[in-house]
Design an enzyme around this catalytic site. Sequence first.
Site: not given
Ligand code: DGL
Length: 260
Positions: A68, A178
């Site tokens: 993440c 992301c």
């Molecule tokens: N998959 C997460 C990332 O890479 C999502 C972020 C979020 O939940 O704001 O940032």
Amino acid sequence: MGVFDSGLGGLSVLREIQRLLPAEHMLYYGDSGHCPYGGRSPEYILGRSAAVTQYLVQRGAKIIVVACNTATSVCIPQLRARFRVPIVAMVPAVKPAAAATRSEKIGVLATPRTVTGESLAALIREHARDTEVYPVPAPGLVELVEAGCLSGPEVEDALRPLLEPLMARGVDTVVLGCTHYPFLGNVITDLAGPDLAIIDSGEAVARQTRHVLADRGLLRSGIGEGSLELFTSGEADHVSAVASRLLGKPVTVTHVDVQP
Ligand code: DGL
């Protein structure tokens, strides 16, 4: 090993790790009940990330992959200070994108929090000094992937206004900052055309994970087949259905509450 994300985006990293390290036993926690992390306070994101890490360590994870970008930019030093297991983090692929671009112009699609964070600014200063970099906050994309909406007019309408200004400026390489976004890669290519290179960090993080495990003598390569167990704070049936679509095979995700 343990892999987690604010939701199911981290499966784009998990599948790369599985490809590279098929003998490993994988635990995945998608915090879909609290997704997205983007609009939450740093204390909240640290609280969730620490609780999920604790859960995965308790279940025997020998290494944690924070799949993440938001959690990475908010709380990696605190997680590393708090846990003994090695922790691998996300780094948006600004460096390889800056090396690959021919127009010397790259875009970075990421959540609003990652776009405004200091870690992205530092990466750009360090690795893309001679490149024009256009960071683009992309609100709403995480929610679409969490809902299992991976193509069609809604996704196109969300992506078009983000991509058009980049194309107009001559950007030839886009970084997906992301972990949810690689699941929208086909639509990005449909909209932008095949000349736009799309780079995400999944493979690089998988290689880094292998490196850290090998360095500590923790690799399980070659000894039989690996396994995968999936957990979520979200609604198990819905999350199982979306995770199965994202991984391209039927999987069951078990609901587990973790509390900070
Ligand atoms: N998959 C997460 C990332 O890479 C999502 C972020 C979020 O939940 O704001 O940032």
